[in-house]
Motif scaffolding. Structure first.
Motif, PDB file in Angstrom:
ATOM      1  N   SER A  69       0.831  -1.204   0.000  1.00  0.00           N
ATOM      2  CA  SER A  69       0.000   0.000   0.000  1.00  0.00           C
ATOM      3  C   SER A  69       0.861   1.248   0.000  1.00  0.00           C
ATOM      4  O   SER A  69       0.580   2.230  -0.705  1.00  0.00           O
ATOM      5  N   ARG A  70       1.935   1.221   0.783  1.00  0.00           N
ATOM      6  CA  ARG A  70       2.836   2.370   0.830  1.00  0.00           C
ATOM      7  C   ARG A  70       3.515   2.590  -0.525  1.00  0.00           C
ATOM      8  O   ARG A  70       3.620   3.727  -1.006  1.00  0.00           O
ATOM      9  N   LEU A  71       3.947   1.501  -1.166  1.00  0.00           N
ATOM     10  CA  LEU A  71       4.595   1.633  -2.464  1.00  0.00           C
ATOM     11  C   LEU A  71       3.650   2.257  -3.483  1.00  0.00           C
ATOM     12  O   LEU A  71       4.038   3.145  -4.250  1.00  0.00           O
ATOM     13  N   LEU A  72       2.393   1.824  -3.495  1.00  0.00           N
ATOM     14  CA  LEU A  72       1.445   2.360  -4.475  1.00  0.00           C
ATOM     15  C   LEU A  72       1.112   3.822  -4.180  1.00  0.00           C
ATOM     16  O   LEU A  72       0.965   4.628  -5.104  1.00  0.00           O
ATOM     17  N   ALA A  73       1.012   4.164  -2.908  1.00  0.00           N
ATOM     18  CA  ALA A  73       0.798   5.574  -2.572  1.00  0.00           C
ATOM     19  C   ALA A  73       1.992   6.416  -3.004  1.00  0.00           C
ATOM     20  O   ALA A  73       1.833   7.519  -3.535  1.00  0.00           O
ATOM     21  N   ASP A  74       3.189   5.882  -2.806  1.00  0.00           N
ATOM     22  CA  ASP A  74       4.395   6.585  -3.250  1.00  0.00           C
ATOM     23  C   ASP A  74       4.417   6.755  -4.762  1.00  0.00           C
ATOM     24  O   ASP A  74       4.993   7.716  -5.283  1.00  0.00           O
ATOM     25  N   ARG A  75       3.778   5.830  -5.467  1.00  0.00           N
ATOM     26  CA  ARG A  75       3.722   5.901  -6.930  1.00  0.00           C
ATOM     27  C   ARG A  75       2.589   6.794  -7.442  1.00  0.00           C
ATOM     28  O   ARG A  75       2.381   6.892  -8.645  1.00  0.00           O
ATOM     29  N   GLY A  76       1.858   7.390  -6.531  1.00  0.00           N
ATOM     30  CA  GLY A  76       0.848   8.351  -6.938  1.00  0.00           C
ATOM     31  C   GLY A  76      -0.582   7.873  -6.916  1.00  0.00           C
ATOM     32  O   GLY A  76      -1.498   8.630  -7.269  1.00  0.00           O
ATOM     33  N   VAL A  77      -0.827   6.628  -6.488  1.00  0.00           N
ATOM     34  CA  VAL A  77      -2.208   6.147  -6.396  1.00  0.00           C
ATOM     35  C   VAL A  77      -2.886   6.836  -5.212  1.00  0.00           C
ATOM     36  O   VAL A  77      -2.318   6.919  -4.121  1.00  0.00           O
ATOM     37  N   ARG A  78      -4.093   7.325  -5.450  1.00  0.00           N
ATOM     38  CA  ARG A  78      -4.805   8.079  -4.413  1.00  0.00           C
ATOM     39  C   ARG A  78      -6.170   7.472  -4.072  1.00  0.00           C
ATOM     40  O   ARG A  78      -6.930   8.049  -3.309  1.00  0.00           O
ATOM     41  N   GLN A  79      -6.471   6.282  -4.651  1.00  0.00           N
ATOM     42  CA  GLN A  79      -7.738   5.616  -4.367  1.00  0.00           C
ATOM     43  C   GLN A  79      -7.474   4.131  -4.136  1.00  0.00           C
ATOM     44  O   GLN A  79      -6.737   3.502  -4.899  1.00  0.00           O
ATOM     45  N   PHE A  80      -8.096   3.589  -3.091  1.00  0.00           N
ATOM     46  CA  PHE A  80      -7.854   2.210  -2.699  1.00  0.00           C
ATOM     47  C   PHE A  80      -9.178   1.518  -2.380  1.00  0.00           C
ATOM     48  O   PHE A  80     -10.032   2.082  -1.682  1.00  0.00           O
ATOM     49  N   LEU A  81      -9.324   0.291  -2.877  1.00  0.00           N
ATOM     50  CA  LEU A  81     -10.486  -0.548  -2.588  1.00  0.00           C
ATOM     51  C   LEU A  81      -9.968  -1.837  -1.977  1.00  0.00           C
ATOM     52  O   LEU A  81      -9.327  -2.647  -2.651  1.00  0.00           O
ATOM     53  N   ASP A  82     -10.225  -2.027  -0.698  1.00  0.00           N
ATOM     54  CA  ASP A  82      -9.698  -3.165   0.058  1.00  0.00           C
ATOM     55  C   ASP A  82     -10.845  -4.109   0.386  1.00  0.00           C
ATOM     56  O   ASP A  82     -11.690  -3.798   1.233  1.00  0.00           O
ATOM     57  N   ILE A  83     -10.887  -5.266  -0.274  1.00  0.00           N
ATOM     58  CA  ILE A  83     -11.964  -6.234  -0.077  1.00  0.00           C
ATOM     59  C   ILE A  83     -11.433  -7.387   0.761  1.00  0.00           C
ATOM     60  O   ILE A  83     -10.372  -7.937   0.489  1.00  0.00           O
ATOM     61  N   GLY A  84     -12.214  -7.767   1.774  1.00  0.00           N
ATOM     62  CA  GLY A  84     -11.747  -8.745   2.738  1.00  0.00           C
ATOM     63  C   GLY A  84     -10.923  -8.072   3.813  1.00  0.00           C
ATOM     64  O   GLY A  84      -9.892  -8.574   4.261  1.00  0.00           O
ATOM     65  N   THR A  85     -11.400  -6.921   4.240  1.00  0.00           N
ATOM     66  CA  THR A  85     -10.677  -6.037   5.156  1.00  0.00           C
ATOM     67  C   THR A  85     -10.290  -6.711   6.460  1.00  0.00           C
ATOM     68  O   THR A  85      -9.184  -6.551   6.958  1.00  0.00           O
ATOM     69  N   GLY A  86     -11.216  -7.448   7.038  1.00  0.00           N
ATOM     70  CA  GLY A  86     -10.969  -8.046   8.345  1.00  0.00           C
ATOM     71  C   GLY A  86     -11.200  -7.055   9.474  1.00  0.00           C
ATOM     72  O   GLY A  86     -11.509  -5.882   9.261  1.00  0.00           O
ATOM     73  N   ILE A  87     -11.057  -7.546  10.678  1.00  0.00           N
ATOM     74  CA  ILE A  87     -11.252  -6.726  11.871  1.00  0.00           C
ATOM     75  C   ILE A  87     -10.125  -5.693  11.961  1.00  0.00           C
ATOM     76  O   ILE A  87      -8.961  -6.033  11.785  1.00  0.00           O
ATOM     77  N   PRO A  88     -10.457  -4.435  12.214  1.00  0.00           N
ATOM     78  CA  PRO A  88      -9.430  -3.375  12.221  1.00  0.00           C
ATOM     79  C   PRO A  88      -8.264  -3.682  13.155  1.00  0.00           C
ATOM     80  O   PRO A  88      -8.458  -4.053  14.310  1.00  0.00           O
ATOM     81  N   THR A  89      -7.059  -3.539  12.623  1.00  0.00           N
ATOM     82  CA  THR A  89      -5.827  -3.705  13.384  1.00  0.00           C
ATOM     83  C   THR A  89      -4.880  -2.604  12.946  1.00  0.00           C
ATOM     84  O   THR A  89      -4.445  -2.578  11.806  1.00  0.00           O
ATOM     85  N   GLU A  90      -4.569  -1.685  13.839  1.00  0.00           N
ATOM     86  CA  GLU A  90      -3.740  -0.538  13.443  1.00  0.00           C
ATOM     87  C   GLU A  90      -2.284  -0.939  13.225  1.00  0.00           C
ATOM     88  O   GLU A  90      -1.761  -1.796  13.951  1.00  0.00           O
ATOM     89  N   PRO A  91      -1.604  -0.322  12.230  1.00  0.00           N
ATOM     90  CA  PRO A  91      -2.187   0.668  11.329  1.00  0.00           C
ATOM     91  C   PRO A  91      -3.025   0.010  10.243  1.00  0.00           C
ATOM     92  O   PRO A  91      -2.637  -1.014   9.677  1.00  0.00           O
ATOM     93  N   ASN A  92      -4.199   0.593   9.972  1.00  0.00           N
ATOM     94  CA  ASN A  92      -5.044   0.120   8.889  1.00  0.00           C
ATOM     95  C   ASN A  92      -4.561   0.711   7.565  1.00  0.00           C
ATOM     96  O   ASN A  92      -3.744   1.635   7.539  1.00  0.00           O
ATOM     97  N   LEU A  93      -5.085   0.186   6.474  1.00  0.00           N
ATOM     98  CA  LEU A  93      -4.602   0.593   5.155  1.00  0.00           C
ATOM     99  C   LEU A  93      -4.704   2.106   4.964  1.00  0.00           C
ATOM    100  O   LEU A  93      -3.785   2.731   4.435  1.00  0.00           O
ATOM    101  N   HIS A  94      -5.811   2.710   5.407  1.00  0.00           N
ATOM    102  CA  HIS A  94      -5.954   4.151   5.170  1.00  0.00           C
ATOM    103  C   HIS A  94      -4.918   4.954   5.959  1.00  0.00           C
ATOM    104  O   HIS A  94      -4.486   6.016   5.521  1.00  0.00           O
ATOM    105  N   GLN A  95      -4.507   4.436   7.120  1.00  0.00           N
ATOM    106  CA  GLN A  95      -3.479   5.134   7.884  1.00  0.00           C
ATOM    107  C   GLN A  95      -2.131   5.059   7.175  1.00  0.00           C
ATOM    108  O   GLN A  95      -1.357   6.021   7.204  1.00  0.00           O
ATOM    109  N   ILE A  96      -1.877   3.937   6.519  1.00  0.00           N
ATOM    110  CA  ILE A  96      -0.640   3.791   5.752  1.00  0.00           C
ATOM    111  C   ILE A  96      -0.620   4.779   4.590  1.00  0.00           C
ATOM    112  O   ILE A  96       0.319   5.574   4.426  1.00  0.00           O
TER     113      ILE A  96
END
Length: 280
Positions: A69-96
């Motif tokens: 997730s960090r690599l893709l954000a570094d590459r300029g991706v600004r939208q993420f769809l996470d399917i099969g999220t699971g129970i929140p465990t920090e850091p979550n994808l949006h925090q990354i």
């Protein structure tokens, strides 16, 4: 067909079946969480008795999700769809990703009511961005996409994550069709991130692990490297391609989240294939 529920605020949970184990709650148990029930712990301990590294594998998988997730954000991706999220465990994808790009938008989706109960933890977005939660099943991809359109712009690249999910879907539910239908909705420049358990190195053990899940009602199925690679047909693989999780950009680490030095859980290679592919 009932349309998935979407929320960007607090919500109440639906019915939680505590009579049989659920994969999301078993995963929470592996990670040392408390959002599971005795039936989940019992099934998870059966898996651990067969595969003692189950806890470490869950952590290895999660660290891969962080790095990808960090690599893709570094590459300029600004939208993420996470399917099969699971129970929140920090850091979550949006925090990354919002630590890289505060304006990033993230949609989470899962079918376990206990995840719905904790959806609020997934919705503490950076003020510049947005997060939303879809209560839906990946086996109905069109329903999830329709709900995600309320938050994401499908004319711009989207990073689709199906992390530790496809090995919970048997061939009878056509996982390749599911992935294909999801990708067909995404524009050029979008990405697919996958991780998947494999029996390539110890087929007998993984047959027994799969049986634990199937007895609990989850149509688990591990797959070979070749079968895993098929999910990326038509995509451009990001280097280093299809590899075991510990070999995928270990240099990206966890230092920015304060969760260690990025190497914890990566010393031993787990039977978990991972890859990221770009849609041309």
């Amino acid at each position: 067909m009932r349309r998935p529920h979407v929320t960007d605020a607090g919500t109440s949970a639906g019915h939680i079946d505590t009579g049989k184990p659920h994969s999301a709650r078993m995963y929470d148990y592996y990670l040392g969480g408390k959002d599971n029930y005795p039936v989940d712990a019992e099934a998870a301990e059966q898996v651990i008795s067969l595969f003692p590294a189950a806890r470490e594998m869950a952590r290895t998988n999660r660290l891969f999700m962080h790095r990808a997730s960090r690599l893709l954000a570094d590459r300029g991706v600004r939208q993420f769809l996470d399917i099969g999220t699971g129970i929140p465990t920090e850091p979550n994808l949006h925090q990354i990703v919002q630590s890289v790009a505060p304006q990033a938008r993230v949609v989470y989706a899962d079918n376990d009511p206990i995840v719905l109960r904790h959806a609020q933890a997934l919705l503490h977005s950076a003020p510049e961005g947005k997060t939303a939660y879809v209560h839906g099943d990946v086996r109905e991809p069109g329903e999830i996409i329709a709900a995600a359109r309320e938050t994401l712009d499908f004319t711009r690249p989207i990073a689709l994550s199906l992390v530790a999910l496809l090995h919970l879907i048997g061939d009878e539910d056509e996982p390749r069709r599911i992935v294909r239908e999801l990708l067909e909705t995404l524009p050029s420049g979008s990405y697919l991130t996958l991780s998947h358990a494999t029996g390539d190195f110890d087929p007998e053990t993984w047959e027994r692990v799969v049986e634990v899940y199937r007895k609990g009602g989850t149509a688990a199925q591990v797959r070979s490297r070749a079968e895993f690679t098929e999910f990326f047909t038509g995509l451009e693989l990001v280097e280093p391609g299809v590899v075991l999780a510990a070999r995928w950009h270990p240099e990206l680490g966890e230092r920015r989240e304060g969760g260690g030095d990025g190497q914890d859980g990566q010393d031993e290679e787990m039977p978990l294939y991972v890859a990221v592919g770009r849609k041309p």
